[in-house]
Design an enzyme around this catalytic site. Structure first.
Site, PDB file in Angstrom:
ATOM      1  N   THR A  71     -36.058  17.922 -44.446  1.00 14.00           N
ATOM      2  CA  THR A  71     -37.225  18.267 -43.626  1.00 14.00           C
ATOM      3  C   THR A  71     -37.498  17.134 -42.639  1.00 14.00           C
ATOM      4  O   THR A  71     -37.762  17.375 -41.457  1.00 14.00           O
ATOM      5  CB  THR A  71     -38.448  18.540 -44.535  1.00 14.00           C
ATOM      6  OG1 THR A  71     -38.110  19.626 -45.412  1.00 14.00           O
ATOM      7  CG2 THR A  71     -39.682  18.897 -43.737  1.00 14.00           C
ATOM      8  N   ASN A 150     -30.345  30.004 -46.314  1.00 15.28           N
ATOM      9  CA  ASN A 150     -30.787  29.720 -47.685  1.00 15.28           C
ATOM     10  C   ASN A 150     -31.279  30.947 -48.435  1.00 15.28           C
ATOM     11  O   ASN A 150     -31.349  30.946 -49.661  1.00 15.28           O
ATOM     12  CB  ASN A 150     -31.891  28.650 -47.663  1.00 15.28           C
ATOM     13  CG  ASN A 150     -33.035  29.015 -46.749  1.00 15.28           C
ATOM     14  OD1 ASN A 150     -32.851  29.203 -45.550  1.00 15.28           O
ATOM     15  ND2 ASN A 150     -34.222  29.151 -47.305  1.00 15.28           N
ATOM     16  N   GLN A 180     -27.538  23.900 -46.760  1.00 17.31           N
ATOM     17  CA  GLN A 180     -26.884  24.740 -47.774  1.00 17.31           C
ATOM     18  C   GLN A 180     -25.358  24.703 -47.655  1.00 17.31           C
ATOM     19  O   GLN A 180     -24.669  25.363 -48.438  1.00 17.31           O
ATOM     20  CB  GLN A 180     -27.370  26.193 -47.663  1.00 17.31           C
ATOM     21  CG  GLN A 180     -28.847  26.392 -47.995  1.00 17.31           C
ATOM     22  CD  GLN A 180     -29.183  26.183 -49.484  1.00 17.31           C
ATOM     23  OE1 GLN A 180     -28.300  26.139 -50.338  1.00 17.31           O
ATOM     24  NE2 GLN A 180     -30.462  26.058 -49.785  1.00 17.31           N
ATOM     25  N   SER A 200     -29.318  17.301 -47.145  1.00 20.90           N
ATOM     26  CA  SER A 200     -30.178  16.880 -48.247  1.00 20.90           C
ATOM     27  C   SER A 200     -29.351  16.732 -49.523  1.00 20.90           C
ATOM     28  O   SER A 200     -28.457  17.542 -49.767  1.00 20.90           O
ATOM     29  CB  SER A 200     -31.255  17.950 -48.444  1.00 20.90           C
ATOM     30  OG  SER A 200     -32.209  17.523 -49.364  1.00 20.90           O
ATOM     31  N   HIS A 202     -30.361  16.933 -52.754  1.00 24.86           N
ATOM     32  CA  HIS A 202     -30.690  17.659 -53.991  1.00 24.86           C
ATOM     33  C   HIS A 202     -30.086  19.063 -54.074  1.00 24.86           C
ATOM     34  O   HIS A 202     -30.198  19.731 -55.111  1.00 24.86           O
ATOM     35  CB  HIS A 202     -32.208  17.683 -54.233  1.00 24.86           C
ATOM     36  CG  HIS A 202     -33.009  18.547 -53.334  1.00 24.86           C
ATOM     37  ND1 HIS A 202     -33.490  19.769 -53.730  1.00 24.86           N
ATOM     38  CD2 HIS A 202     -33.455  18.380 -52.071  1.00 24.86           C
ATOM     39  CE1 HIS A 202     -34.192  20.304 -52.747  1.00 24.86           C
ATOM     40  NE2 HIS A 202     -34.191  19.473 -51.725  1.00 24.86           N
ATOM     41  N   THR A 238     -37.703  -0.333 -45.950  1.00 26.56           N
ATOM     42  CA  THR A 238     -36.645  -0.721 -46.890  1.00 26.56           C
ATOM     43  C   THR A 238     -35.971   0.522 -47.460  1.00 26.56           C
ATOM     44  O   THR A 238     -36.639   1.452 -47.898  1.00 26.56           O
ATOM     45  CB  THR A 238     -37.248  -1.598 -48.013  1.00 26.56           C
ATOM     46  OG1 THR A 238     -37.888  -2.695 -47.374  1.00 26.56           O
ATOM     47  CG2 THR A 238     -36.180  -2.097 -48.967  1.00 26.56           C
ATOM     48  N   CYS A 327     -39.447  26.833 -50.819  1.00 23.71           N
ATOM     49  CA  CYS A 327     -40.299  25.987 -49.975  1.00 23.71           C
ATOM     50  C   CYS A 327     -41.434  26.781 -49.340  1.00 23.71           C
ATOM     51  O   CYS A 327     -42.453  26.228 -48.980  1.00 23.71           O
ATOM     52  CB  CYS A 327     -39.486  25.360 -48.846  1.00 23.71           C
ATOM     53  SG  CYS A 327     -37.981  24.605 -49.411  1.00 23.71           S
TER      54      CYS A 327
HETATM   55  N1  PLP Z   1     -33.127  23.673 -44.777  1.00 16.63           N
HETATM   56  C1  PLP Z   1     -32.660  24.527 -45.703  1.00 16.63           C
HETATM   57  C2  PLP Z   1     -31.685  25.582 -45.289  1.00 16.63           C
HETATM   58  C3  PLP Z   1     -33.071  24.427 -47.036  1.00 16.63           C
HETATM   59  O1  PLP Z   1     -32.598  25.295 -47.945  1.00 16.63           O
HETATM   60  C4  PLP Z   1     -34.007  23.409 -47.388  1.00 16.63           C
HETATM   61  C5  PLP Z   1     -34.527  23.331 -48.771  1.00 16.63           C
HETATM   62  O2  PLP Z   1     -34.927  24.299 -49.365  1.00 16.63           O
HETATM   63  C6  PLP Z   1     -34.445  22.531 -46.387  1.00 16.63           C
HETATM   64  C7  PLP Z   1     -33.996  22.695 -45.100  1.00 16.63           C
HETATM   65  C8  PLP Z   1     -35.392  21.418 -46.695  1.00 16.63           C
HETATM   66  O3  PLP Z   1     -34.740  20.421 -47.457  1.00 16.63           O
HETATM   67  P1  PLP Z   1     -35.530  19.226 -48.159  1.00 16.63           P
HETATM   68  O4  PLP Z   1     -36.062  19.776 -49.431  1.00 16.63           O
HETATM   69  O5  PLP Z   1     -34.540  18.146 -48.392  1.00 16.63           O
HETATM   70  O6  PLP Z   1     -36.591  18.788 -47.211  1.00 16.63           O
END
Ligand code: PLP
Length: 386
Positions: A71, A150, A180, A200, A202, A238, A327
């Protein structure tokens, strides 16, 4: 028992990642900017991670800038591109199916007087490159597009889009949300003419709260956070060395197995779809044909059953899936832009469920999901009809 099938929302960190994070956290705790040995020890972990991540993109390590999440990467890329290009033009192009991290930034820019136009897509949600050709103008300063969607797993023609932008308007920046796809599918920014790319950790069995923004080398881009000058003066503060090291480790592990994993996930997806459609009436696939979409995501619609109710009923069987994007799930009006883009009605969107696979998914998870749905869906339908 737990059957986790919500890997597009987030993934379980791998053992290798967790143990490296713990090692860096407890042993290499120096500040990477410190000149002494303890600082250099921490800096080495960052250098390694930057190299590991860049290698997957076939990019230079200097084009990787660490951020706190995708994000943040997308905020930086989109607002930065607008700031950089505003004297040349105010026209921005995007797809109809972006994640909120992109959409909310574009909404903000719209309020600031920019013109934001959406690209047409086919009935699976895939951007039409011909429409990009039509809509790209001399004053277009940014095209921002999601790679793998996503919600539905639809794969956009990023390489073709990059070629067209580069050919028709080389001053226009191209930002790609590769959250993704990164490390799961090939993405090559230099070859594909991508200027900015968000990722990202995670989503690939790394830690939450760490991402990076790829910035094409030589592109002068406004600094995000000013201060101590970290990340080549682009993002001061940092660095989160343990998570950066963990991101590098997770990405390398994922990339090493990505081809094998892709075929495993595709067979799990096909097993799930045939198991559901052979046993339950009124189950439909939203978005691309299963073989055409990303292996790790499938979006289904269950006639007559609200997905939010189904999701909680499945939870009682230890099965975890998702309705809409995790989200955005508290914003009903904007819950599913990808499903809206392919023409689903609001009622159909409310009946749609995303099931997503990952490195630790197996046939047991899929069968548990099929069996739970076989039990729960007829019960819910009876209840609803009364
Ligand atoms: N973009 C996509 C396609 C995502 O699936 C996600 C997370 O669900 C994000 C952006 C946002 O990622 P983050 O959780 O690292 O901010």
């Amino acid at each position: 028992m737990e059957f986790y099938l919500d890997n597009a929302a987030t993934t379980k960190p791998s053992e290798g990642t967790v143990s490296l994070i713990q090692k860096v956290l407890t042993e290499a705790y120096g500040n990477p900017s410190s000149l002494h040995r303890k600082g250099q020890e921490a800096e080495k972990y960052m250098i390694t991670a930057r190299r590991q991540l860049a290698k997957i993109l076939n990019a230079d390590p200097e084009s990787i800038y660490f951020t706190s999440c995708a994000t943040e990467s997308s905020n930086t890329a989109i607002k930065g591109a607008a700031e950089r290009g505003k004297r040349r033009g105010k026209h921005i192009l995007t797809s109809k199916s972006e994640h909120a991290a992109t959409r909310e930034n574009l909404k903000y820019l719209l309020e600031q007087g920019f013109e934001v136009e959406e690209l047409a897509c086919d009935d699976t949600g895939r951007v039409l490159v011909s429409d990009l050709k039509n809509k790209l103008r001399p004053d277009t300063i940014l095209v921002t597009c999601i790679h793998v969607n996503n919600e539905t797993g639809c794969i956009n023609p990023i390489q073709e889009m990059g070629e067209m932008i580069h050919h028709d308007n080389p001053d226009c920046l191209f930002h790609v949300d590769a959250v993704q796809s990164f490390a799961k599918y090939p993405v090559y920014p230099k070859r594909w003419n991508i200027d900015l790319l968000s990722t990202s950790a995670h989503k690939i069995n790394g830690p939450k709260g760490i991402g990076f923004l790829y910035i094409r080398r030589g592109l002068h881009f406004p600094s995000l956070i000013i201060g101590g000058g970290q990340e080549s003066h682009f993002r001061s503060g940092t660095e989160n060395v343990p998570y950066i090291a963990g991101f590098g480790q997770a990405a390398e592990e994922m990339w090493l197995m990505h081809e094998e994993l892709k075929s495993k996930m595709m067979s799990l997806k096909l097993r799930l779809i045939s198991g559901l459609q052979n046993n339950i009436n009124g189950v439909f696939i939203n978005g691309p044909k299963p073989e055409d979409g990303a292996a790790h995501i499938v979006n289904i619609r269950v006639d007559g059953v609200r997905s939010e109710v189904l999701l909680h009923a499945l939870e009682d069987y230890g099965v975890y899936v998702s309705s809409g994007s995790a989200c955005a799930s508290n914003k009903p009006g904007e819950k599913s832009p990808a499903l809206h883009a392919i023409g689903l009605t609001s009622q159909q969107i409310d009946q749609s469920l995303r099931i997503s696979f990952g490195r630790y998914s197996n046939e047991e998870d899929v069968d548990a999901c099929i069996n739970a749905m076989k039990t729960v869906i007829p019960m819910l339908r009876r209840f609803i009809r009364k």
